[in-house]
Design a protein around this motif. Structure first.
Motif, mmCIF file in Angstrom:
data_model
loop_
_atom_site.group_PDB
_atom_site.id
_atom_site.type_symbol
_atom_site.label_atom_id
_atom_site.label_comp_id
_atom_site.label_asym_id
_atom_site.label_seq_id
_atom_site.Cartn_x
_atom_site.Cartn_y
_atom_site.Cartn_z
ATOM 1 N N ASP A 77 -33.001 57.378 39.135
ATOM 2 C CA ASP A 77 -33.021 58.836 39.035
ATOM 3 C C ASP A 77 -32.388 59.323 37.732
ATOM 4 O O ASP A 77 -32.875 60.272 37.106
ATOM 5 N N LEU A 78 -31.308 58.677 37.322
ATOM 6 C CA LEU A 78 -30.636 59.087 36.086
ATOM 7 C C LEU A 78 -31.508 58.849 34.863
ATOM 8 O O LEU A 78 -31.456 59.615 33.894
ATOM 9 N N LYS A 79 -32.301 57.798 34.885
ATOM 10 C CA LYS A 79 -33.197 57.519 33.763
ATOM 11 C C LYS A 79 -34.110 58.705 33.476
ATOM 12 O O LYS A 79 -34.443 58.993 32.322
ATOM 13 N N ILE A 90 -19.635 57.601 35.500
ATOM 14 C CA ILE A 90 -19.641 58.500 36.658
ATOM 15 C C ILE A 90 -19.550 57.761 38.000
ATOM 16 O O ILE A 90 -19.884 58.309 39.043
ATOM 17 N N ASN A 91 -19.062 56.527 37.976
ATOM 18 C CA ASN A 91 -18.879 55.782 39.224
ATOM 19 C C ASN A 91 -18.007 56.546 40.221
ATOM 20 O O ASN A 91 -18.276 56.540 41.428
ATOM 21 N N LYS A 92 -16.930 57.175 39.730
ATOM 22 C CA LYS A 92 -16.012 57.858 40.642
ATOM 23 C C LYS A 92 -16.669 59.065 41.303
ATOM 24 O O LYS A 92 -16.327 59.425 42.438
ATOM 25 N N ILE A 93 -17.610 59.693 40.624
ATOM 26 C CA ILE A 93 -18.359 60.786 41.243
ATOM 27 C C ILE A 93 -19.186 60.244 42.407
ATOM 28 O O ILE A 93 -19.257 60.848 43.484
ATOM 29 N N ALA A 94 -19.795 59.080 42.196
ATOM 30 C CA ALA A 94 -20.588 58.458 43.254
ATOM 31 C C ALA A 94 -19.708 58.031 44.428
ATOM 32 O O ALA A 94 -20.108 58.144 45.591
ATOM 33 N N THR A 95 -18.494 57.540 44.135
ATOM 34 C CA THR A 95 -17.569 57.156 45.200
ATOM 35 C C THR A 95 -17.237 58.354 46.079
ATOM 36 O O THR A 95 -17.234 58.260 47.323
ATOM 37 N N GLY A 132 -23.310 62.311 52.188
ATOM 38 C CA GLY A 132 -24.303 63.307 51.790
ATOM 39 C C GLY A 132 -24.552 63.280 50.294
ATOM 40 O O GLY A 132 -24.519 62.217 49.670
ATOM 41 N N ASN A 133 -24.776 64.437 49.728
ATOM 42 C CA ASN A 133 -25.063 64.518 48.300
ATOM 43 C C ASN A 133 -24.128 65.504 47.595
ATOM 44 O O ASN A 133 -24.511 66.213 46.680
ATOM 45 N N VAL A 134 -22.883 65.538 48.052
ATOM 46 C CA VAL A 134 -21.866 66.387 47.443
ATOM 47 C C VAL A 134 -20.684 65.507 47.045
ATOM 48 O O VAL A 134 -20.100 64.830 47.899
ATOM 49 N N PRO A 135 -20.345 65.483 45.748
ATOM 50 C CA PRO A 135 -21.005 66.181 44.643
ATOM 51 C C PRO A 135 -22.347 65.548 44.275
ATOM 52 O O PRO A 135 -22.558 64.354 44.515
ATOM 53 N N ASP A 136 -23.212 66.347 43.692
ATOM 54 C CA ASP A 136 -24.530 65.901 43.276
ATOM 55 C C ASP A 136 -24.401 65.110 41.982
ATOM 56 O O ASP A 136 -24.124 65.666 40.919
ATOM 57 N N LEU A 137 -24.592 63.791 42.074
ATOM 58 C CA LEU A 137 -24.389 62.905 40.927
ATOM 59 C C LEU A 137 -25.276 63.291 39.746
ATOM 60 O O LEU A 137 -24.828 63.277 38.586
ATOM 61 N N VAL A 181 -24.005 66.443 38.044
ATOM 62 C CA VAL A 181 -22.801 66.143 37.271
ATOM 63 C C VAL A 181 -23.177 65.501 35.934
ATOM 64 O O VAL A 181 -22.618 65.839 34.889
ATOM 65 N N ALA A 182 -24.124 64.565 35.955
ATOM 66 C CA ALA A 182 -24.558 63.914 34.715
ATOM 67 C C ALA A 182 -25.136 64.936 33.733
ATOM 68 O O ALA A 182 -24.807 64.924 32.535
ATOM 69 N N VAL A 183 -25.988 65.820 34.236
ATOM 70 C CA VAL A 183 -26.568 66.860 33.379
ATOM 71 C C VAL A 183 -25.481 67.775 32.839
ATOM 72 O O VAL A 183 -25.464 68.134 31.654
ATOM 73 N N ASP A 184 -24.547 68.161 33.700
ATOM 74 C CA ASP A 184 -23.464 69.042 33.269
ATOM 75 C C ASP A 184 -22.584 68.365 32.225
ATOM 76 O O ASP A 184 -22.178 68.991 31.232
ATOM 77 N N LEU A 185 -22.273 67.089 32.429
ATOM 78 C CA LEU A 185 -21.452 66.368 31.454
ATOM 79 C C LEU A 185 -22.102 66.367 30.077
ATOM 80 O O LEU A 185 -21.425 66.557 29.055
ATOM 81 N N GLU A 186 -23.400 66.158 30.040
ATOM 82 C CA GLU A 186 -24.103 66.205 28.759
ATOM 83 C C GLU A 186 -24.019 67.594 28.148
ATOM 84 O O GLU A 186 -23.829 67.744 26.938
ATOM 85 N N SER A 187 -24.162 68.630 28.969
ATOM 86 C CA SER A 187 -24.085 69.994 28.442
ATOM 87 C C SER A 187 -22.671 70.318 27.958
ATOM 88 O O SER A 187 -22.498 71.151 27.065
ATOM 89 N N PHE A 188 -21.661 69.654 28.525
ATOM 90 C CA PHE A 188 -20.278 69.861 28.100
ATOM 91 C C PHE A 188 -19.951 69.095 26.811
ATOM 92 O O PHE A 188 -18.898 69.304 26.225
#
Length: 238
Positions: free
Chosen positions: A58-60, A8-13, A20-25, A28-35
């Motif tokens: 935070d991701l941990k 998810i580096n590109k999301i952070a970029t 700011g915090n858009v997109p919310d990294l 996105v991580a939670v959504d990717l897991e749900s997908f």
């Protein structure tokens, strides 16, 4: 079937480009897991130009699959991994100013250093992988460090896939066979895409994990994250 870990580096970029915090990294991580993503990969660099060290912390807290942290084991990186204790750490020989990973480790030249780092992380129960080129000697050198897995650097495969996919995959088959013979697990990543992944996975039956970011995020601009995650998983299972 190899698992899909989404980088998810590109999301952070994209987030950092506006401050700011858009997109919310984290979302996105939670959504990717749900997908259906089976892991989340991040590659923090010293200048924090995409993934920030705090992102790892935070991701941990929220990743429920597997968190894989990639990076060059400089002091600050080692301290971060010690603190976060991800499921897996992947050692990558990036220069501080590298735009992206561009080579695997020389596991012979750096054997003593890598052995020390691998031992340090494995003693904490963190599965450890070394980023290597598809060269038999580098796989054998990785074995000498006591590492759990290697991650095959697949840019060369991707760049030659459309010219001659049989020739492009040949060194990876040899490297993977050697790794299996030596009892090392096999991961792969860099420039794998919807176009070239299926053939790669079919030719490496012992493949355990792929880490894919740039292509997956780019393809998702047209097709959507949920759709693309499942398209990747289908290619890994066919």
């Amino acid at each position: 079937m190899a698992i899909l870990s989404v980088n998810i580096n590109k999301i952070a970029t994209l987030r950092n480009s506006r401050g700011g915090n858009v997109p919310d990294l984290l979302k996105v991580a939670v959504d990717l897991e749900s997908f259906g993503a089976q892991g989340i990969t991040i590659h923090p660099r010293p200048d924090e130009r995409h993934i920030k060290y705090q992102d790892a912390r935070d991701l941990k807290r929220i990743v429920t699959t597997e968190l894989n942290i990639e990076g060059n084991p400089i002091d600050s990186f080692i301290k971060l991994v010690d603190e976060v204790k991800p499921a897996q750490v992947t050692l990558v020989p990036d220069a501080p100013d590298a735009i992206t990973s561009n080579a695997g480790w020389d596991t012979i030249k750096h054997r003593d250093f890598l052995t020390e780092i691998v031992s340090h992380f494995r003693n904490q129960g963190i599965r450890t992988s070394i980023f290597v080129d598809s060269v038999i000697e580098m796989v054998e050198g990785a074995k000498e460090t006591g590492v759990d897995r290697i991650e095959l650097y697949t840019e060369d495969y991707a760049s030659h896939y459309n010219k001659d996919k049989e020739a492009a995959i040949a060194p990876y088959i040899k490297a993977a066979k050697k790794a299996t013979e030596l009892g090392i697990g096999i991961n792969a990543g860099h420039d794998l895409s919807l176009e070239n992944l299926k053939f790669f996975a079919q030719q490496l039956p012992d493949l355990l994990e792929v880490s894919i970011g740039h292509a997956l995020i780019s393809e998702s601009l047209y097709l959507g994250l949920e759709n693309v995650v499942n398209m990747y998983k289908a290619r890994l299972s066919s």
